[in-house]
Design an enzyme around this catalytic site. Structure first.
Site, mmCIF file in Angstrom:
data_model
loop_
_atom_site.group_PDB
_atom_site.id
_atom_site.type_symbol
_atom_site.label_atom_id
_atom_site.label_comp_id
_atom_site.label_asym_id
_atom_site.label_seq_id
_atom_site.Cartn_x
_atom_site.Cartn_y
_atom_site.Cartn_z
ATOM 1 N N THR A 1 0.854 -1.188 0.000
ATOM 2 C CA THR A 1 0.000 0.000 0.000
ATOM 3 C C THR A 1 0.891 1.239 0.000
ATOM 4 O O THR A 1 1.734 1.404 0.881
ATOM 5 C CB THR A 1 -0.882 0.035 1.258
ATOM 6 O OG1 THR A 1 -1.668 -1.150 1.284
ATOM 7 C CG2 THR A 1 -1.799 1.231 1.232
ATOM 8 N N LEU A 2 0.730 2.062 -1.024
ATOM 9 C CA LEU A 2 1.569 3.256 -1.114
ATOM 10 C C LEU A 2 0.797 4.512 -0.762
ATOM 11 O O LEU A 2 1.312 5.411 -0.131
ATOM 12 C CB LEU A 2 2.145 3.386 -2.524
ATOM 13 C CG LEU A 2 3.063 2.215 -2.914
ATOM 14 C CD1 LEU A 2 3.360 2.241 -4.405
ATOM 15 C CD2 LEU A 2 4.351 2.268 -2.118
#
Lengths: 245, 272
Positions: free
Chosen positions: A23-24
């Protein structure tokens, strides 16, 4: 003759395309949750909006859910991660119920489980992009706590996430009391939610208030707050401004 | 029990539907020195007889603290017992770490039983040769369980395992109905009296037994020698004659049926 071409993804931390599994940044997000302990249990308020960046795209998202018999979970941040957490907790509660032995997970246990999950994900650089609020009552003990996406966890008499931390908590610090009745608690929460509605651009005027007591959970039907826009400053907001700014 | 052609492997059934290796493992429990457990609504007392290999050595530890709210007494192969105690401590602490809450004892014994069952269904393993009396708390109060090498577990108001445990069981059978409402002190006294039954005439001294207590507001701990001696002094001075007569008969009837009841010289060194 078949052969595989090795693909070097490069260092995950340096290469932007590498490892698209982490998850960025969040995509669909919920805004603040505000929760307080009151005389008989915990009250938790949230609006029903899901923002897609600056667009208020979804207007019917329930961000507060009941967990087992004794707990209430509210989440702000990435909605899909919240749904993932609900799945983990579903499994947890199911296994707990399957024991069928008179023991059950209380809010403290659920809070600590979530803290472990959030912290471990953070350590893998793949966080669940949420700030969670966990409230509940078990055997007369009222519990309210919070976990952030980096695993910071604590308990308090009143908690808020996101913008709520800046706008709601000062109100709660001044006006919260341990013996609030249900009506006074709701009024206090509505006061906080109204300020958030005016000042948080991702808030919408459709909120739910959930209550948990020893008897169980009730989540209110969605409703909206009365707002007042006839302040002089709202009529002609740029009246006092000089020049092009 | 006699040797037969179905008892070599734990994974071989006999024609009458028995797993002999598992039953032999349960015999090992009977060889160990006695361990006793009793519980009231709010407390559990575990007691054991201190048996030493020789006068020169110290006695083996048979009671272990698993957590503040769980204790275990073992009889049989003490090495197996130590390994299982370590497993129980591990499960307990992992649960506490994840949930900040004590592991309910009922859930621990199920995991323990499932672990023992695995050893009855693998040809390259052998059953654990130890019986465990697990005392602990959960949301509904105090509980006492007995875990067998077979993978079975049972809940008890009071129980005794190991050599000459029949004498203790007879004593407990007469009184168990009142244990639920017993005070902590009465429970301890009954545990020590039950231990006395297994000594068969030998004078009861505090150096011969180990007693541990845990309760709803009391974390698991051992009683020191002084406290045990004080309890012994309350009844040792006035021997209860009517009961002695009845007990001697019960013991005479039980002894031939029980293995290891006759002489300690038959006990293998690894079993205590």
């Amino acid at each position: 003759m078949t052969f595989t071409i090795p693909i070097d993804n490069g260092d995950a931390l340096k290469n932007a395309e590498a490892d698209s599994q982490r998850t960025l940044y969040p995509y669909v997000t919920g805004t603040s949750i505000v929760a307080i302990k009151y005389k008989d249990g915990v009250l938790m308020a949230s609006d029903m909006g899901g923002s897609y960046g600056s667009t208020l795209r979804y207007k019917n998202i329930e961000r507060v859910k009941a967990i087992g018999k004794h707990s209430l979970l509210g989440a702000s941040g990435e909605i899909s991660d919240f749904q993932e957490i609900l799945r983990y907790l579903d499994e947890l509660v199911l296994n707990d119920n399957m024991w069928d032995d008179g023991n059950s997970l209380g809010p403290k246990e659920v809070h600590n489980y979530l803290t472990r999950v959030m912290y471990n994900r953070r350590n893998k650089f793949n966080p669940l992009w949420n700030t969670l609020v966990l409230g509940g009552v078990k055997n007369g003990e009222i519990y309210l706590g919070m976990v952030s996406m980096i695993g910071v966890s604590f308990e308090d008499n009143h908690v808020a996430t996101g913008f709520g931390n800046h706008l709601a908590r000062p109100i709660l610090r001044d006006e919260w009391r341990a013996d609030l009745s249900f009506e006074d608690g709701v009024k206090l929460l509505e006061k906080c939610m109204r300020v958030l509605l005016y000042r948080d651009r991702s808030a919408i005027n459709k909120l739910q208030i959930a209550k948990i007591t020893e008897e169980g959970v009730t989540v209110s039907q969605p409703y909206s707050l009365k707002t007042f826009w006839e302040f002089q400053a709202f009529h002609n907001p740029t009246a006092g401004a000089q020049g092009s700014w | 029990m006699f040797r037969n052609q179905y008892d070599t492997d734990v994974t071989t059934w006999s024609p009458t539907g028995r797993l002999f290796q598992v039953e032999y493992a349960m015999e090992a429990v009977k060889q160990g020195s006695a361990a006793i457990g009793l519980r009231s609504r709010s407390h559990v007392v575990l007691a054991s007889v201190n048996k030493a290999q020789s006068e020169l050595s110290s006695h083996q530890r048979k009671i272990f603290k698993v957590d503040d709210h769980i204790g275990v007494a073992i009889a049989g192969l003490t090495a197996d017992g130590r390994v299982l105690s370590r497993y129980m401590r591990s499960e307990s602490i992992n649960h506490s770490f994840t949930y900040e809450s004590p592991l309910p004892v009922g859930r621990l014994v199920v995991r323990l039983a499932d672990k023992a069952q695995v050893c009855t269904q693998r040809s390259w393993k052998r059953p654990y040769g130890v019986g465990l009396l697990v005392g602990g708390l959960d949301e509904s109060g105090a509980h006492l369980y007995y875990n067998c090498p077979s993978g079975n577990y049972f809940e008890y108001q009071a129980f005794a395992i190991g050599s000459r445990s029949q004498a203790a069981k007879t004593y407990l059978e007469r009184r168990f109905k009142s244990f639920n409402e017993s005070s902590r002190e009465d429970l301890i006294k009954d545990a020590i009296l039950a231990i006395r039954e297994t000594l068969q005439g030998e004078t009861l001294k505090s150096s011969l037994c180990t007693v541990s207590v845990l309760g709803v507001d009391e974390p698991f701990h051992f009683l020191d020698q002084e406290s045990i001696q004080k309890v012994i002094d309350t009844f040792e001075k006035v021997p209860e004659e009517e009961e002695d007569g009845g007990e001697a008969e019960a013991e005479a009837a039980a002894a031939p049926a029980e293995q290891g009841g006759a002489g300690d010289q038959d006990v293998a060194p690894m079993e205590m």
